[in-house]
Design an enzyme around this catalytic site. Structure first.
Site, PDB file in Angstrom:
ATOM      1  N   ASN A   7       2.105   6.769   6.297  1.00  0.00           N
ATOM      2  CA  ASN A   7       2.323   5.605   5.434  1.00  0.00           C
ATOM      3  C   ASN A   7       3.502   5.926   4.520  1.00  0.00           C
ATOM      4  O   ASN A   7       3.355   6.692   3.559  1.00  0.00           O
ATOM      5  CB  ASN A   7       1.044   5.333   4.632  1.00  0.00           C
ATOM      6  CG  ASN A   7       1.164   4.089   3.760  1.00  0.00           C
ATOM      7  OD1 ASN A   7       2.230   3.463   3.684  1.00  0.00           O
ATOM      8  ND2 ASN A   7       0.090   3.739   3.087  1.00  0.00           N
ATOM      9  N   ARG A  88       2.082   3.003   9.482  1.00  0.00           N
ATOM     10  CA  ARG A  88       1.712   1.756   8.838  1.00  0.00           C
ATOM     11  C   ARG A  88       2.988   0.968   8.555  1.00  0.00           C
ATOM     12  O   ARG A  88       3.938   1.510   7.976  1.00  0.00           O
ATOM     13  CB  ARG A  88       0.999   2.042   7.522  1.00  0.00           C
ATOM     14  CG  ARG A  88       0.710   0.771   6.781  1.00  0.00           C
ATOM     15  CD  ARG A  88       0.311   1.033   5.364  1.00  0.00           C
ATOM     16  NE  ARG A  88      -0.014  -0.210   4.699  1.00  0.00           N
ATOM     17  CZ  ARG A  88       0.168  -0.421   3.409  1.00  0.00           C
ATOM     18  NH1 ARG A  88       0.669   0.528   2.641  1.00  0.00           N
ATOM     19  NH2 ARG A  88      -0.144  -1.581   2.883  1.00  0.00           N
ATOM     20  N   HIS A 177      -3.698  -6.160   4.124  1.00  0.00           N
ATOM     21  CA  HIS A 177      -4.912  -5.315   4.251  1.00  0.00           C
ATOM     22  C   HIS A 177      -5.601  -5.510   5.604  1.00  0.00           C
ATOM     23  O   HIS A 177      -6.793  -5.229   5.738  1.00  0.00           O
ATOM     24  CB  HIS A 177      -5.951  -5.642   3.149  1.00  0.00           C
ATOM     25  CG  HIS A 177      -5.543  -5.247   1.768  1.00  0.00           C
ATOM     26  ND1 HIS A 177      -5.863  -6.020   0.667  1.00  0.00           N
ATOM     27  CD2 HIS A 177      -4.869  -4.179   1.294  1.00  0.00           C
ATOM     28  CE1 HIS A 177      -5.392  -5.439  -0.432  1.00  0.00           C
ATOM     29  NE2 HIS A 177      -4.783  -4.323  -0.076  1.00  0.00           N
ATOM     30  N   ARG A 238      -1.907  -7.940 -10.629  1.00  0.00           N
ATOM     31  CA  ARG A 238      -1.441  -9.219 -10.066  1.00  0.00           C
ATOM     32  C   ARG A 238      -2.379 -10.348 -10.469  1.00  0.00           C
ATOM     33  O   ARG A 238      -3.589 -10.166 -10.531  1.00  0.00           O
ATOM     34  CB  ARG A 238      -1.394  -9.150  -8.533  1.00  0.00           C
ATOM     35  CG  ARG A 238      -0.383  -8.173  -7.991  1.00  0.00           C
ATOM     36  CD  ARG A 238      -0.289  -8.297  -6.472  1.00  0.00           C
ATOM     37  NE  ARG A 238       0.418  -7.151  -5.906  1.00  0.00           N
ATOM     38  CZ  ARG A 238      -0.078  -6.375  -4.942  1.00  0.00           C
ATOM     39  NH1 ARG A 238      -1.253  -6.638  -4.401  1.00  0.00           N
ATOM     40  NH2 ARG A 238       0.614  -5.349  -4.498  1.00  0.00           N
ATOM     41  N   GLU A 381      -8.200   3.186   6.786  1.00  0.00           N
ATOM     42  CA  GLU A 381      -7.029   2.651   7.486  1.00  0.00           C
ATOM     43  C   GLU A 381      -6.410   3.700   8.406  1.00  0.00           C
ATOM     44  O   GLU A 381      -5.903   3.378   9.479  1.00  0.00           O
ATOM     45  CB  GLU A 381      -6.006   2.129   6.468  1.00  0.00           C
ATOM     46  CG  GLU A 381      -6.499   0.833   5.824  1.00  0.00           C
ATOM     47  CD  GLU A 381      -5.860   0.506   4.489  1.00  0.00           C
ATOM     48  OE1 GLU A 381      -5.034  -0.402   4.448  1.00  0.00           O
ATOM     49  OE2 GLU A 381      -6.195   1.162   3.480  1.00  0.00           O
TER      50      GLU A 381
END
Ligand code: ADP
Length: 395
Positions: A7, A88, A177, A238, A381
């Site tokens: 990643n 990723r 996601h 956020r 993940e």
């Protein structure tokens, strides 16, 4: 066989080495502050962390450093021990509805959608190229955050904006996601010993970034993040969904550009913006327990937004069998799980208080007479990236 899950961020490179198909983690680590003389390389072996500083000018140097360390520490005999690398990639646009073996055409396509994810995709590409340089003969696979959501129908993914915006610029909901939502929804079927085709699941991925996903028969049918990861529920910093007219209003009032206002919505909103205490749920729960009104409000606001999405997806799917809590907060904050469940009285959702004390382990959280099965499933993940890498290498 050993598979590396990578990643790459703009100044970091995270990796995990897995033995496949056993799915055992051999080692994991991160190179941070890439581009600086005092970059930090951290590797975890047998539960123990080792950190060193290095001069790491770019991602290729970081990739080489990681591989050299793996050999030095006798984790692999040589580079040939690494059979495949899965990367990723944040945005696959509409081009990728599954992971894909990386070739020149794929690299071009990832570049082409970079204007949809200008911060992430270029960094992901740099990571791919770095590993290609050091391991030129090893197959590489791209695993997209958006791919799982490509099964959404047009009524779910389209905004009610001028249709030409979609045709000309790709303005639509993509969702993120996806790797996590896919992993978790597959685990639900295994844990409940059910055929995934018959299951309606709502996944609550609540971390610093957070998104909700409606999964019907193993396919994503709707999700809360949209064109960018800014929409949906309130997150650490956020805002989640707001009336877009606020952007123009604040830009006039505070004499800010649109970019600056959007930056405020990304970096100074959510938990942090409402509470002015912290973006971290642990700090907010501490404030909540002390009765700090804004701490309480930030936590309640997020719980309401999550419950609202659950309501919408329950109706959209025509029912729900399982609701799953995952990611940093979902896996580790029993208080958050309790607060959300309290809002689901209409579904007759009932938490088992003893089970809800669990953190970070797969657990059925609901009582046998609950109207919906509640589960805690730690996301993974990296394992999904490794699985897809093996699957595509074999195809
Ligand atoms: P990211 O989106 O960065 O991957 P994570 O999934 O790691 O985020 O989640 C980070 C969030 O998880 C933070 O708000 C953190 O406070 C929360 N978290 C982690 N451990 C705990 C814990 N033990 N109790 C409550 N919250 C926790």
């Amino acid at each position: 066989m050993k598979i590396m899950a990578v990643n790459a961020g703009s100044s970091s490179l995270k990796f995990q080495l897995l033995d496949m198909p056993e799915e055992n983690v051999v080692t994991s680590g991160i190179v941070e502050r890439i581009g600086m003389k005092n970059a930090v390389f951290t590797i975890k072996v047998n539960g123990e962390k080792h950190s060193q500083t290095h001069d790491v000018s770019d991602h290729a140097v970081a990739a080489k450093l990681v591989l050299e360390k793996l050999v030095d520490m006798n984790i692999v005999d040589d580079y040939d021990d690494i059979t495949g690398v899965g990367h990723r990639v944040v945005h696959g646009g509409e081009s990728f509805s599954d992971s894909v073996v990386i070739n020149e055409t794929v690299l071009e396509a990832i570049k082409e959608v970079s204007d949809l994810a200008p911060l992430h995709n270029p960094a992901n590409l740099t990571g791919i190229q770095a590993f290609q340089e050091v391991l030129p003969d090893v197959p590489m696979v791209a695993v997209f955050d958006t791919a799982f959501h490509q099964t959404m129908k047009e009524d779910a993914f389209l905004y009610a904006t001028p249709y030409e915006w979609y045709e000309k610029y790709g303005v639509r909901k993509y969702g993120f996601h996806g790797t996590s939502h896919k992993y978790v929804s597959e685990r639900v079927a295994k844990m409940l010993d059910r055929d995934i085709e018959t299951l309606k699941t709502i996944v609550l991925h609540i971390g610093n970034g957070a998104s909700i996903c409606a999964v019907d028969g193993g396919k994503s049918v709707d999700t809360s993040m949209g064109f960018t990861p800014l929409s949906g529920i309130a997150m650490g910093t956020r805002s989640g969904d707001i009336d877009p007219a606020i952007v123009e209003f604040i830009s006039t009032k505070e004499n800010k550009t649109v970019q600056q206002v959007i930056n405020d919505l990304n970096k100074s909103s959510g938990y942090l913006g409402v509470s002015r205490i912290s973006s971290d749920s642990r700090d907010l729960w501490e404030a909540y327990d002390k009765g700090n009104p804004r701490g309480v409000l930030a936590i309640r606001k997020q719980a309401k937004m999550i419950a609202d999405y659950i309501g919408a997806y329950y109706v959209y799917m025509g029912g729900v069998d399982a609701i799953v809590f995952t990611a940093g907060i979902g896996e580790n904050a029993p208080e958050t799980r309790e607060l959300i469940t309290k809002r689901l009285g209409v579904l007759n959702a009932k938490l088992d208080a003893e089970a809800n004390k669990k953190r970070g382990v797969e657990t059925i959280l609901s009582t046998p007479d609950s109207g919906v099965t509640l589960l805690l499933i730690p996301t993974n993940e990296e394992v999904m990236i490794a699985r897809d890498t093996v699957r595509l290498m074999n195809e």
